[in-house]
Design a protein around this motif. Structure first.
Motif, mmCIF file in Angstrom:
data_model
loop_
_atom_site.group_PDB
_atom_site.id
_atom_site.type_symbol
_atom_site.label_atom_id
_atom_site.label_comp_id
_atom_site.label_asym_id
_atom_site.label_seq_id
_atom_site.Cartn_x
_atom_site.Cartn_y
_atom_site.Cartn_z
ATOM 1 N N GLN A 64 -27.207 2.712 -49.452
ATOM 2 C CA GLN A 64 -26.533 3.450 -50.472
ATOM 3 C C GLN A 64 -27.322 3.660 -51.698
ATOM 4 O O GLN A 64 -27.505 4.652 -52.145
ATOM 5 N N LYS A 65 -27.902 2.724 -52.165
ATOM 6 C CA LYS A 65 -28.621 2.334 -53.473
ATOM 7 C C LYS A 65 -30.037 3.347 -53.049
ATOM 8 O O LYS A 65 -30.119 4.327 -54.032
ATOM 9 N N ILE A 66 -30.840 3.350 -51.803
ATOM 10 C CA ILE A 66 -31.769 4.145 -51.613
ATOM 11 C C ILE A 66 -31.403 5.389 -51.617
ATOM 12 O O ILE A 66 -31.979 6.420 -52.242
ATOM 13 N N ASP A 117 -23.755 1.137 -45.742
ATOM 14 C CA ASP A 117 -24.073 -0.142 -46.281
ATOM 15 C C ASP A 117 -24.653 -0.054 -47.695
ATOM 16 O O ASP A 117 -25.409 1.089 -47.986
ATOM 17 N N GLU A 147 -26.780 -1.431 -49.708
ATOM 18 C CA GLU A 147 -28.332 -1.307 -49.969
ATOM 19 C C GLU A 147 -28.944 0.026 -49.737
ATOM 20 O O GLU A 147 -29.718 0.693 -50.166
#
Lengths: 188, 535
Positions: free
Chosen positions: A74-76, A70, A72
Motif C-alpha cells: 500500500q505504501k508503494i 498488504d 508495505e
C-alpha cells in the motif's frame, strides 16, 4: 449494503448548510492564518499534507478489490498514486484549480467535512464504511456539485491507479506492443 | 531507437531554426513577414503554404516540442505533455470533459487520424444560413483532394480491430449504413496508440509533415511561447506579445517575446483563439468573439462482448456510421464511431468505484465502446457555447446542454444499445452515474428512458473544438469574412476550426486542413502580390 444513506431531501438541506459553511470556513481559515498555502515538502508541487492523507484514506475504498491489502504494498501504491495526482492537479487550468482547491478545503476542515460527507473523524482515523458512505452519498446526491466532486476524486484515483503498469496484468492489458523496439524512455 | 526520430534527424541535417522559449534568459523582439500563432491543423498547413510562397514565417506554439522518441504509448506520460491542461480541460461547469492537444503539431499529434471531407450538407448550410462564400462542395473539392494527397489520406485497408468490427456488425444486423474511415497514415503499424503520440511517425500529423516543410523553407519555430496579447492599433495588429513558459509546461519564466510582422495568422484553435482576442480587447462591436463554439458532444455505451475485443489495440477508428447523421425531422443528428479504451481512459469513463470498478476493469479485454458525435450548431436550440475569460484571463467555455441536445443524447444511447446487442453484446451500460450493465436490450432501453438527464450524472466528452471566431457573409453576425480576415484589423487572418460556423458532423481535421489550404493560399497570393490562382 452501504449502511446509512441519507434521503435526498435531508441531504439537500445539508447541502445548502454546507455551502454556507464552506464560505465561512474559507473566511475563518484565511483570517486565522491557518490556511496552508504552500506545500511544506519540496517534492510535492501542489498537494498539501492534509490532501495526501485524505487520498491515502480514500484510495483503498475507491479502488477496493484492486488496491493492495498488504501495508508495505500500500505504501508503494499510494506514493505512485499521489505522484500522479500531484502532477495532474499541477496541470489544471486556473478555473479547475480553484474548484479543486475549494473541494480539498471542504474535505479537510472538520465541520464542513462532517456536514457534507458524514466523516467526522480525521481522515486517517475514518473507517472503511464511513468512507464508503461518503463516496456513495456524493455519487447519489441530488446536488450536482457533490456529483462533480465524486467525479473529480474518482477520475483522479482511477487514472493514477490504472496508469500504473503494476495494475495491468490484473485487467488483462498486456501493455504497449513492440515495447522493446518502440519505447525509448529510460525505465523509471 | 529502432525507429528514426525523423523530426530530430531533419532538424539537425537541415539546420532548422528551433527556439525553446523556456531556455531564453533575455527578452526578445522577432520580426518576420508572417507570424502564425499555433502549429496545429490550421497553423501547420498555413506555415507550409506561406513559406513555400517565399515568405519569412515565424511559428509560435504554446506547447512543448515532443517527437517520436518521446512517444511511449503511455497515457500518464502523454496527458501532461500533449494535452491542454494535462487532459483535464473541461467546460466551465465541469459537466463536459475536453480533450484537446497542446504541443508542436497541436491536436493532430494526438488525434485518432479519422479524416473526413466536410459533408456537403454542412457546406451548403454554411452558405444558406451564414452567408459563407467560396465553400461550396465543388469549390472545396480540389482542396480536399490536395490535402488528402499531402497527408496520405486513404480508407483504412487493413481489417478493422474488433472494437470497430463490432460497430460494423451491429450496423449490418440492423440494416444501418456504415463505411470505412479514411485515415492520414503512412506505413501504419496498426498499434492503436494515436492518442499518446505516434511512436512510428506513421501518422501524418503536422509534426511530421507541414511543420518540418515550413522549417525546411527557412521558417522559425518558437515553442513554449504563449501568445498573451495582440496589440491593436487602428485596423491593424501591431505586435504579438508572448510570454515564455518554463519546462514544466505551465509556469511563466518571466521572459517576454514580442513578434512583429506584416501579417498575423491566428491558428490557436477554438477556445484559445477567442481567449487571446478577448484578452487583447480586440474590436468586437457585435459581441461575437467566443460565441457559437461547437464541440460535437460525445456520449458513450460500454458493452461486454462474449469474445476478446482488446479495445486498446489496433487502429482506433476505422468504421463509422452516418445512418443517424441527417434525420428527416429536425432532431440533432449524430455520427457513430468507437473510442479506443486504454487503462486510464477505461477507468475514468466507467463511473464506478470499489468492487464494481475493479470487476469492470478486469473485464477490459472484453469491453467494446461505441460513441455518438452530436452534430451541434445547426438548429435554433443548438447555438453552441460561449468562450469567456476567467478571473486570471484564461479562456473557459460555457456550454449549455439544451433539451434539444438531451433528446439526441438519449436517442443515441438507445441506438448504440441496439447496435451493441445486435452485435452480440452480453450486457451494455450507457455511461451515466445511474446506469448499470444491463443484460438485455429491453432492460437497457427501459433504463435509458429513465436515466435522469442531469449534468455530472450523464457522462459527456468532447475532442472536437470548433467555432468561436466564426466566418460568414455578414459583418453583424461573423467575426471573420469568408476569406478568414478579421473584420476589424486588415492584417489579421484566422485560419483553423474556430472559423467554422457550425460543427462539421465528422471528425474535423480534414475540414481544417482544406480550409487552411484555401485561406493560406489566397493569403500568400495577396501578400506576394500575385494574382489569385485556382487550387
Amino acid at each position: 449494503m452501504y449502511g446509512f444513506v441519507m434521503d435526498r431531501r435531508s441531504f439537500l438541506k445539508l447541502g445548502f448548510a454546507s455551502s454556507t459553511a464552506l464560505t465561512a470556513v474559507g473566511a475563518t481559515a484565511t483570517l486565522s492564518g491557518c490556511s496552508e498555502t504552500l506545500p511544506e515538502n519540496g517534492d510535492w508541487r501542489v498537494l498539501k499534507t492534509q490532501d495526501r492523507i485524505m487520498f491515502t484514506a480514500i484510495a483503498p475504498v475507491m479502488l477496493k478489490g484492486s488496491y493492495p491489502e498488504d501495508p508495505e504494498a500500500q505504501k508503494i501504491a499510494i506514493q505512485k498514486i499521489l505522484t500522479v495526482i500531484d502532477s495532474v492537479i499541477f496541470s489544471l487550468g486556473p478555473h479547475n484549480a480553484k474548484q479543486m482547491s475549494d473541494l480539498f478545503m471542504l474535505l479537510n476542515f472538520t465541520p464542513t467535512r462532517g456536514l457534507t460527507t458524514g466523516v467526522w473523524s480525521k481522515w486517517e482515523n475514518a473507517s472503511e464504511s464511513e468512507i464508503e458512505n461518503f463516496i456513495v452519498k456524493w455519487r447519489e446526491s441530488s446536488l450536482g456539485l457533490f456529483n462533480l466532486g465524486f467525479n473529480g476524486i474518482n477520475q483522479l484515483l482511477t487514472a493514477a491507479w490504472y496508469g500504473q503498469k503494476e495494475t495491468w496484468s490484473d485487467i488483462g492489458y498486456p501493455g504497449p506492443p513492440y515495447a522493446d523496439v518502440l519505447i525509448t524512455k529510460k525505465t523509471l | 531507437m529502432a525507429i528514426p526520430d525523423i523530426f530530430k534527424q531533419r532538424a539537425q541535417s537541415e539546420n532548422w531554426d528551433l527556439n525553446d522559449a523556456a531556455t531564453l534568459t533575455a527578452n526578445k523582439t522577432i520580426e518576420a513577414d508572417v507570424i502564425i500563432i499555433g502549429t496545429g491543423a490550421g497553423g501547420g498547413v498555413s506555415a507550409e503554404v506561406l513559406s513555400q510562397a517565399g515568405l519569412k514565417v515565424v511559428m509560435i506554439e504554446e506547447g512543448g516540442l515532443h517527437t517520436s522518441d518521446d512517444f511511449n504509448m503511455d497515457e500518464l506520460e502523454a496527458l501532461p505533455n500533449l494535452y491542454q491542461e494535462g487532459g483535464t480541460r473541461s467546460t466551465k461547469d465541469g459537466a463536459i470533459n475536453i480533450l484537446q492537444g497542446r504541443a508542436v503539431g497541436g491536436t493532430t499529434v494526438v488525434n485518432w487520424t479519422s479524416s473526413f471531407r466536410t459533408p456537403a450538407s454542412t457546406l451548403n448550410h454554411w452558405k444558406k444560413e451564414h452567408g459563407v462564400s467560396g465553400f461550396s462542395p465543388e469549390e472545396m473539392k480540389p482542396y480536399f483532394e490536395k490535402m488528402e494527397q499531402r497527408l496520405n489520406v486513404e480508407k483504412w485497408a487493413m481489417a478493422p480491430n474488433s472494437n470497430n468490427d463490432i460497430l460494423k456488425r451491429g450496423c449490418e444486423k440492423n440494416n444501418w449504413s456504415w463505411s470505412v474511415i479514411p485515415r492520414n497514415v503512412s506505413g501504419c503499424w496498426d498499434l492503436g496508440y494515436c492518442g499518446t503520440g505516434c511512436p512510428t511517425n506513421a501518422k501524418q500529423s503536422m509534426l511530421v509533415t507541414t511543420v518540418p516543410e515550413a522549417l525546411k523553407n527557412g521558417s522559425s519555430l518558437y515553442y513554449r511561447c504563449s501568445a498573451d496579447k495582440l496589440v491593436f492599433s487602428e485596423h491593424k495588429v501591431e505586435s504579438v506579445e508572448c510570454i515564455a513558459i518554463g519546462k514544466d509546461g505551465k509556469t511563466p519564466t518571466g521572459i517576454k517575446l514580442s513578434f512583429r510582422a506584416k501579417h498575423i495568422v491566428l491558428s490557436g484553435g477554438a477556445i484559445n483563439n477567442p481567449g487571446l482576442l478577448l484578452r487583447s480587447k480586440a474590436p468586437d462591436p457585435h459581441n461575437l468573439i467566443g460565441k457559437r463554439t461547437t464541440i460535437h458532444p460525445v456520449n458513450i455505451n460500454l458493452a461486454t462482448m462474449p469474445d476478446t475485443v482488446n479495445p486498446f489495440y489496433g487502429a482506433p477508428q476505422s468504421i463509422y456510421s452516418d445512418h443517424f447523421q441527417w434525420p428527416d425531422n429536425d432532431e440533432m443528428g449524430f455520427k457513430l464511431e468507437v473510442p479506443p479504451i486504454q487503462p486510464v481512459m477505461g477507468g475514468q469513463i466507467a463511473g464506478f468505484h470499489g468492487v464494481k470498478l475493479t470487476e469492470t476493469m478486469k473485464n477490459l479485454p472484453n469491453l467494446q465502446g461505441t460513441l455518438a458525435l452530436m452534430r451541434d450548431g445547426f438548429h435554433e436550440q443548438s447555438q453552441g457555447g460561449t468562450v469567456e475569460l476567467d478571473s486570471t484571463g484564461k479562456p473557459i467555455l460555457d456550454y449549455p446542454i439544451t433539451d434539444y441536445l438531451w433528446k439526441a443524447l438519449r436517442k443515441a444511447h438507445h441506438v448504440m444499445a441496439e447496435l451493441q446487442f445486435a452485435a452480440g453484446a452480453k450486457e451494455v451500460k450507457p455511461l451515466h452515474l445511474d446506469a448499470e450493465f444491463y443484460k438485455s436490450l429491453a432492460e437497457c432501453k427501459t433504463a435509458i428512458d429513465t436515466l435522469p438527464q442531469e449534468l455530472f450524472r450523464q457522462r459527456i466528452m468532447t475532442a472536437h473544438l470548433m467555432g468561436g471566431c466564426i466566418m460568414g457573409g455578414d459583418e453583424q453576425s461573423s467575426v471573420i469574412n469568408s476569406q478568414g480576415q478579421f473584420r476589424h484589423a486588415d492584417n489579421l487572418t484566422i485560419i483553423d476550426g474556430s472559423a467554422f460556423p457550425t460543427s462539421i458532423g465528422a471528425n474535423p481535421q480534414l475540414s481544417i486542413y482544406a480550409l487552411a489550404l484555401k485561406q493560406s493560399s489566397e493569403l500568400a497570393n495577396f501578400l506576394t502580390g500575385k494574382l489569385a490562382v485556382s487550387a
